[in-house]
Design a protein around this motif. Sequence first.
Motif, mmCIF file in Angstrom:
data_model
loop_
_atom_site.group_PDB
_atom_site.id
_atom_site.type_symbol
_atom_site.label_atom_id
_atom_site.label_comp_id
_atom_site.label_asym_id
_atom_site.label_seq_id
_atom_site.Cartn_x
_atom_site.Cartn_y
_atom_site.Cartn_z
ATOM 1 N N UNK A 564 0.813 -1.223 0.000
ATOM 2 C CA UNK A 564 0.000 0.000 0.000
ATOM 3 C C UNK A 564 0.842 1.266 0.000
ATOM 4 N N UNK A 565 2.134 1.134 0.099
ATOM 5 C CA UNK A 565 2.999 2.319 0.048
ATOM 6 C C UNK A 565 3.223 2.817 -1.378
ATOM 7 N N UNK A 566 2.717 2.075 -2.359
ATOM 8 C CA UNK A 566 2.971 2.423 -3.749
ATOM 9 C C UNK A 566 1.660 2.579 -4.511
ATOM 10 N N UNK A 567 1.779 2.994 -5.748
ATOM 11 C CA UNK A 567 0.601 3.174 -6.604
ATOM 12 C C UNK A 567 0.259 1.906 -7.360
ATOM 13 N N UNK A 574 -1.636 -0.274 -12.305
ATOM 14 C CA UNK A 574 -1.934 0.795 -11.362
ATOM 15 C C UNK A 574 -3.183 0.523 -10.556
ATOM 16 N N UNK A 575 -3.118 0.777 -9.268
ATOM 17 C CA UNK A 575 -4.273 0.589 -8.391
ATOM 18 C C UNK A 575 -4.730 1.892 -7.758
ATOM 19 N N UNK A 580 -0.788 6.884 -3.059
ATOM 20 C CA UNK A 580 -0.619 5.524 -2.571
ATOM 21 C C UNK A 580 -1.906 5.004 -1.941
ATOM 22 N N UNK A 581 -1.876 3.709 -1.617
ATOM 23 C CA UNK A 581 -3.015 3.114 -0.928
ATOM 24 C C UNK A 581 -3.225 3.691 0.445
ATOM 25 N N UNK A 582 -2.152 4.070 1.136
ATOM 26 C CA UNK A 582 -2.314 4.683 2.454
ATOM 27 C C UNK A 582 -2.977 6.045 2.350
ATOM 28 N N UNK A 619 4.923 12.105 -1.153
ATOM 29 C CA UNK A 619 4.834 11.608 -2.506
ATOM 30 C C UNK A 619 4.208 10.230 -2.570
ATOM 31 N N UNK A 620 4.338 9.583 -3.728
ATOM 32 C CA UNK A 620 3.632 8.321 -3.969
ATOM 33 C C UNK A 620 4.575 7.185 -4.328
ATOM 34 N N UNK A 621 5.801 7.260 -3.871
ATOM 35 C CA UNK A 621 6.752 6.187 -4.111
ATOM 36 C C UNK A 621 7.191 5.587 -2.784
ATOM 37 N N UNK A 622 6.663 4.406 -2.454
ATOM 38 C CA UNK A 622 7.070 3.633 -1.273
ATOM 39 C C UNK A 622 7.011 4.492 -0.013
ATOM 40 N N UNK A 623 5.832 5.047 0.257
ATOM 41 C CA UNK A 623 5.667 5.968 1.371
ATOM 42 C C UNK A 623 4.495 5.559 2.249
#
Length: 966
Positions: A564-567, A574-575, A580-582, A619-623
Amino acid sequence: MTNLLSGRALLAGVLAPVLSVAALAAPAAAAAELSAYDAVDQFIGTEMDTTQNKSNDAYGNTYPGAAVPFGMVQPSPTTYRPGNPLVGEKGGYEYTATLIRGFGLTRHSGTGCTGRYGGYEFPTIPYAGALPGGVLPVNPSADVKRYHLAFRHENEVAQPGYYRVALDNGVSTELTASTRTAVSRYGFTGAATLILNVSGPNNRTFGSEVTVDPATRTVSGWMYGVDVCDNGNYYKAYFSTTYDQPFTSYGTWNDAEMTAGSTHALKSGADVGVDYRHDTGAWLTFADGVTVTAKTGFSYVSVANAAANRDAEVGGAGFDTVRQRARKLWTDALGTIDADGGSAEQRTTFYTALYHALLHPNVGEDAGGEYLGHDGRVHRVAAGRHFYRNINFAGTGWDMYRSQAQLIALTFPRVADDINRSIMALVEQTGGWAPGASRMQGDNLQVVLATLDDMGATDYDRAGALASMVATQRLPVTGSRRTDAHQYAATGLIENRKGDFATSRVLEYAIDDFAIAQLAGRLGATAEHDAFMARAQSWMNVFDPVTGHIRPRERTGFDRSFDLRVRDDAAGRGQFNQSTGYQYGWLVPHNLATLIAKRGGVAAATAQLDTLMAQLDAGAYTQTGNYLSNQPAFGTPWVYHWLRAPAKTTDVLYRAVTEMYDTSPSGLPGNDDQGSLSAWYVFANLGLYPAVYGTGDLVVGGPMFRKIGIRPAGGEKIKIKANGVADGARYVTGLRVNGERQTASWIDASFLRVGGTLDFTMSDTPGTWGTGAADVPPSYTGGADARNNAGTTRDGRGDLGSMDLSDWSLSRAALAAAGATPGAALPLPGTGIVFTWPSAAPGTPDNWIPHGQRIDLPNRAATAVSFLGLATNGPATGTATVQYTDGTAQRVNVTFGDWAALAPAGNAEVVAVQGRNNANGTAGTGTFRVFATTPQALDPARTVDAVILPEGTDRGIMHVFDVAVS
């Protein structure tokens, strides 16, 4: 422009030669508080922060230039910097650039789509060099960069409605505008040539034409190209320019041929797979050392209309007159919010944000009322009204519905009315809710319309709007512009294998359906309200009760391996769109109370939200942190209001305005997307936010100015008072609404429609205001228990439902032949249990995909309970709860076998049919079954009240048609 005061001093110095003393004079009191007009710094948001990589550009992508509020034209410079094209070839204005490409006529403020920006039609390049042989030294079609203009920031001035730059080539360029006309003034010191790059906009062009008329000192033409993001929205634009100085020579170029003395060039075709940028244009020369004023009318209809726009709006008025008119328009527009107090920096960020939020949408009709509709035909707007283009550049209102639409309704209610009228014109002309190809998912223009409606923008065809919403979004949804609309409308979810941000689309579509339901409720359409409220709860279908998060769901169960840390998932499907999912995990604005309960309650949800807020713009990369510079996270700070902790909202907002925003060129943390990020910033400062999209309800927090007056153009006043804010008292400890004490941390839309006063008691420490269980903003839970899957269809009409996420459904004719007619009694032999087959009409939900729905039963004692249903891609198992009237409960296991298999242990076959229907109109073979679970014993000494369906299932998709007790 990082130093505000030095910038103002520079402004006065540069303008002195071109303004009268009267124009420069300012009241002595101005030194005490920076006026709204003077506070606007158009350079904020123009520089990309290359140290950040958040998945979207880390800057506003705004521009300095001349425009009026909601104007059709935005004459402005576009820059170029050699090197990394992701920075140097931005489609607007990049502060680190040292070259200007030219001065174009329109601009999309704050867009993404790097390399595919729209606008910037018909750029003009003031050239101070020689013309050997009477032609340009280099053909622009071969090397247009040869004509890029060196400049320095210390030689620029930008005010609302005005821009000036003294170029390194000695030419001064000034720009101003009316609604549909750009007025430019070029001051030459020597050789004087204007290069008109007719085919030089920001995106691909497929044709253009230019005509020079030396006798009338007029140049006109058109271009045919593609709009922002280059996703299929094509358009034509037209111009007509008059010059106040005679031409000493002129010429045109068309591809490799440059012809001195030519008055015409044309390159045209129907192929939209080409790119003819810079291939066609003209040049005009004037007497050495001359100052040339150009008046350019613009139109999307015709050259004649462009000329008529110029004549109607500007006529014989000079540059300075047009500039003063633009200044007056901006003074009035910025005056719709009168913020009292604040430092110069606070006022600069605030009023610059308000300025940016009022640049779009744009007047689309010509001065005579004609406009090019979304059907490609010319229409005429009603007298006194406007037809708006660019309601949202993404095509669906995806950015606008979360902040900007509401701010416009607060400040320009007449514009809000016309936005709704313009949306309805789109619907009438196309039969749908998106203008051609759309960049983002959803029919969010429905949210824009319903929200503005609740805020008072009701002067449009409300009944027609609702009728279109219902017609396009009900099965078979052939008129819907939502991708995977059939799967969503039939099942209430979109499986992750669809990609294209499938999971976040479920959340967005649920918001769309909530907005439809709210409009239906206001219009007294009860059945439509109830149907779409049920659909508005579809977000529960992608909430995983095991992990406690919204997450991607496959037809065989939740994908709990998804990070969920990614898109995207590991396969690049893409989800979650741009976040991100969070971050998306809180996007249930209309039913946060239920989301909080599913997350484990107030304490657990607060801890989870605290984790998200540890980083505000990660941001939306592994966060695991937030992404407040992008739209999906806009409402997250205000979720604390539902968690009975409004002080935490205040803390996050103060962090955001100080950590993420400043007055430097990189002071906007993300793409402004036509003003939505700026509108969010304005609301953060007002202490208000329209958190329940689809309504005009506002959550209320601490204002950041001591006094705020909201004075809508032509409307009522809203007065906000928050004494002590300037001294650090940021927390609300009391509130009076129109003099009445209120502890609730929200106000409904009626306050906005009528106007009134908000008097805050502020403190430097949090109190108990807004922390009571009854103080939280509303959550709309209607429809949560309704059936949510249309799984049976008429033969040949499989498009009216889907049972298994691959477009197959049970045949209603075959069911009837097997005894399962609507309302039929289906006994389970030897048990005393009798089920009732649903009596739902075709195309409406007839079973439950469980997510914890409550099914009320007649209050009576019972000895056993059984469930009627099946599983697709099963078997599927979950745990239901039987509730007794005395408050006790009993958990019971529910397992169904796959509908295409024989009854497993624990199931009894109740109905068996041959064949099934597909959404494509065909029929399949095989035997498909409906099962009853083995009755489970209940306490006969207690009275059954209700059954709560499983919160989720282990695998497959469970379908429940009925629940019965003995």
